[in-house]
Design an enzyme around this catalytic site. Structure first.
Site, PDB file in Angstrom:
ATOM      1  N   HIS A  60       9.718 -97.501-108.890  1.00 33.36           N
ATOM      2  CA  HIS A  60       8.502 -98.289-108.637  1.00 33.36           C
ATOM      3  C   HIS A  60       8.761 -99.780-108.795  1.00 33.36           C
ATOM      4  O   HIS A  60       9.816-100.198-109.283  1.00 33.36           O
ATOM      5  CB  HIS A  60       7.349 -97.832-109.529  1.00 33.36           C
ATOM      6  CG  HIS A  60       7.561 -98.017-111.013  1.00 33.36           C
ATOM      7  ND1 HIS A  60       8.643 -97.505-111.695  1.00 33.36           N
ATOM      8  CD2 HIS A  60       6.795 -98.652-111.941  1.00 33.36           C
ATOM      9  CE1 HIS A  60       8.520 -97.801-112.980  1.00 33.36           C
ATOM     10  NE2 HIS A  60       7.413 -98.508-113.151  1.00 33.36           N
ATOM     11  N   HIS A  62       7.990-102.174-110.751  1.00 35.77           N
ATOM     12  CA  HIS A  62       7.853-102.885-112.020  1.00 35.77           C
ATOM     13  C   HIS A  62       9.215-103.506-112.283  1.00 35.77           C
ATOM     14  O   HIS A  62      10.259-102.890-112.012  1.00 35.77           O
ATOM     15  CB  HIS A  62       7.469-101.930-113.165  1.00 35.77           C
ATOM     16  CG  HIS A  62       5.984-101.799-113.353  1.00 35.77           C
ATOM     17  ND1 HIS A  62       5.408-100.740-114.015  1.00 35.77           N
ATOM     18  CD2 HIS A  62       4.958-102.609-112.963  1.00 35.77           C
ATOM     19  CE1 HIS A  62       4.082-100.906-114.030  1.00 35.77           C
ATOM     20  NE2 HIS A  62       3.792-102.021-113.400  1.00 35.77           N
ATOM     21  N   ASP A  64      11.188-103.895-114.692  1.00 36.56           N
ATOM     22  CA  ASP A  64      12.253-103.210-115.441  1.00 36.56           C
ATOM     23  C   ASP A  64      12.940-102.102-114.629  1.00 36.56           C
ATOM     24  O   ASP A  64      13.864-101.465-115.123  1.00 36.56           O
ATOM     25  CB  ASP A  64      11.733-102.666-116.792  1.00 36.56           C
ATOM     26  CG  ASP A  64      10.550-101.725-116.685  1.00 36.56           C
ATOM     27  OD1 ASP A  64       9.768-101.850-115.723  1.00 36.56           O
ATOM     28  OD2 ASP A  64      10.394-100.863-117.575  1.00 36.56           O
ATOM     29  N   HIS A  65      12.505-101.920-113.379  1.00 36.47           N
ATOM     30  CA  HIS A  65      13.125-100.887-112.532  1.00 36.47           C
ATOM     31  C   HIS A  65      13.753-101.426-111.250  1.00 36.47           C
ATOM     32  O   HIS A  65      14.435-100.700-110.546  1.00 36.47           O
ATOM     33  CB  HIS A  65      12.096 -99.801-112.202  1.00 36.47           C
ATOM     34  CG  HIS A  65      11.606 -99.111-113.434  1.00 36.47           C
ATOM     35  ND1 HIS A  65      12.094 -97.902-113.852  1.00 36.47           N
ATOM     36  CD2 HIS A  65      10.719 -99.518-114.380  1.00 36.47           C
ATOM     37  CE1 HIS A  65      11.510 -97.570-114.995  1.00 36.47           C
ATOM     38  NE2 HIS A  65      10.679 -98.544-115.337  1.00 36.47           N
ATOM     39  N   HIS A 140       1.242 -93.383-112.866  1.00 36.06           N
ATOM     40  CA  HIS A 140       1.594 -94.541-113.690  1.00 36.06           C
ATOM     41  C   HIS A 140       0.548 -95.620-113.440  1.00 36.06           C
ATOM     42  O   HIS A 140      -0.396 -95.393-112.696  1.00 36.06           O
ATOM     43  CB  HIS A 140       3.015 -94.978-113.287  1.00 36.06           C
ATOM     44  CG  HIS A 140       3.642 -96.015-114.164  1.00 36.06           C
ATOM     45  ND1 HIS A 140       3.542 -95.995-115.530  1.00 36.06           N
ATOM     46  CD2 HIS A 140       4.398 -97.114-113.856  1.00 36.06           C
ATOM     47  CE1 HIS A 140       4.198 -97.037-116.017  1.00 36.06           C
ATOM     48  NE2 HIS A 140       4.716 -97.718-115.038  1.00 36.06           N
ATOM     49  N   ASP A 211       8.337 -93.358-116.288  1.00 32.10           N
ATOM     50  CA  ASP A 211       7.100 -94.104-116.097  1.00 32.10           C
ATOM     51  C   ASP A 211       5.991 -93.272-115.466  1.00 32.10           C
ATOM     52  O   ASP A 211       5.561 -93.495-114.331  1.00 32.10           O
ATOM     53  CB  ASP A 211       7.365 -95.389-115.288  1.00 32.10           C
ATOM     54  CG  ASP A 211       8.141 -96.410-116.102  1.00 32.10           C
ATOM     55  OD1 ASP A 211       9.143 -96.010-116.734  1.00 32.10           O
ATOM     56  OD2 ASP A 211       7.749 -97.591-116.130  1.00 32.10           O
ATOM     57  N   HIS A 269      14.226 -94.529-121.287  1.00 36.91           N
ATOM     58  CA  HIS A 269      13.126 -95.506-121.197  1.00 36.91           C
ATOM     59  C   HIS A 269      12.464 -95.704-122.560  1.00 36.91           C
ATOM     60  O   HIS A 269      11.243 -95.726-122.707  1.00 36.91           O
ATOM     61  CB  HIS A 269      12.108 -95.047-120.131  1.00 36.91           C
ATOM     62  CG  HIS A 269      11.255 -96.158-119.590  1.00 36.91           C
ATOM     63  ND1 HIS A 269      10.088 -96.568-120.200  1.00 36.91           N
ATOM     64  CD2 HIS A 269      11.394 -96.938-118.492  1.00 36.91           C
ATOM     65  CE1 HIS A 269       9.542 -97.549-119.498  1.00 36.91           C
ATOM     66  NE2 HIS A 269      10.318 -97.805-118.457  1.00 36.91           N
TER      67      HIS A 269
HETATM   68 ZN   LIG Z   1       9.413 -98.991-116.961  1.00 39.61          ZN
HETATM   69 ZN   LIG Z   2       6.411 -99.069-114.983  1.00 43.02          ZN
END
Ligand SMILES: [Zn+2]
Ligand SMILES: [Zn+2]
Length: 310
Positions: A60, A62, A64-65, A140, A211, A269
């Site tokens: 996704h 976000h 951090d990904h 999420h 997530d 995670h």
């Molecule tokens: Zn994340």
């Molecule tokens: Zn996320």
């Protein structure tokens, strides 16, 4: 087939715990699941070659990904004549990557193909001679995908005794039958692989699910997986906090792993609020639900064996 955990954290990269990213090495190629900020450090530590990196599957949009994708692309562009790169992910992943590339105007010497999820597109994201990559939406705070990599079934075991009885001479004809090809004998008879091979054997299946709150598709993706990477961001005492932010606890993940009959689960995670010493508590909580689950740690390598019945 082996999986290398390049990072096991969530939200932000930490000095001792990079963001969650899993490299699956299969027949000389790497399929990378997620690339947050700093994933290139984990890649370098693991000593993986850039030529092998051919597919990035993104859960996704976000940070951090996905923020680590441009860096990996730039490193790849330092090689002579790299293969095309395929990036699989949610709607918008193509725009994100192309916009960064255009604005930073970094050097590119290979094509990038984007495969974006769509409602009408069905469960198969990519398919190859050896495997298929499946995707399903999760739950999420924004649109997020879980993945499952399924190695295709292998031909059944070759029955030498039957082959001999049927008069197939040992040698190249055996090899052809083992590969699934029919062969013609000198006396004019044809022997088909079905006659000399046992039932086909299931390939290895890997799930990557991060997530999300517990949801039906988490089960769908993890069911009977040989190895499942699942989110275990918080301890159960922080369940309300986890739910508000669209996450699972270790308790949730371990329970789902058991109910989905996962062969082995690795929880990833982890929230940056926890130190490595805290992972013992995570492991205890997870073990209360499932006996084949562990907390993932950066740079761990997990070989994936064929299912025992194969
Ligand atoms: Zn994340
Ligand atoms: Zn996320």
């Amino acid at each position: 087939m082996e999986c290398i955990l390049l990072g096991s954290g969530g939200m932000m990269p930490m000095p001792k715990r990079l963001l969650t990213s899993v490299a699956v090495r299969h027949k000389g190629r790497v399929i990378l699941f997620d690339a947050g900020e700093g994933t290139q450090l984990g890649w370098k530590k693991a000593g993986l070659g850039y030529r092998a990196l051919q597919i990035i599957a993104v859960s996704h949009l976000h940070a951090d990904h996905c923020l680590g994708i441009p860096g990996l692309m730039m490193l790849r562009a330092q090689m002579d004549d790299p293969d095309p790169l395929t990036i699989v992910g949610p709607p918008g992943i193509g725009e994100f990557v192309s916009t960064v590339q255009r604005l930073l105007d970094f050097h590119m010497n290979y094509p990038v193909n984007f495969v974006e999820w769509s409602e009408a597109g069905g469960p198969v994201a990519l398919e190859d001679r050896d495997w298929k990559l499946l995707w399903h939406p999760l739950k999420h705070t924004r649109f997020c995908l879980g993945f499952r990599l399924e190695e295709k079934d292998r031909p059944g075991k070759f029955n030498e005794k039957i082959a001999r009885e049927m008069g197939v001479p040992q040698g190249p004809l055996w090899g052809k039958l083992q590969k699934g090809e029919s062969v013609a004998l000198e006396d004019g008879r044809t022997v088909s692989p079905r006659q000399v091979l046992g039932p086909s054997r299931r390939g290895r299946h890997i799930a990557y699910v991060v997530d999300t709150v517990p949801a039906k598709n988490v089960y769908e993706l993890c069911r009977h997986a040989d190895l499942a990477f699942m989110e275990g961001m918080f301890l159960r005492r922080e369940e309300d906090h986890a739910r508000e932010r669209g996450h699972m606890t270790v308790w949730d993940a371990a329970r789902i792993a058991r109910r989905a009959r996962v062969r082995e689960a690795v929880l990833v995670h982890v929230s940056p609020r926890y130190e490595d010493d805290d992972l013992v508590r995570f492991e205890e909580e997870a073990a209360s639900q499932f006996d084949r689950v562990r907390m993932g740690r950066d740079q761990e390598v997990y070989p994936v064996a064929f299912p025992a019945d194969a």
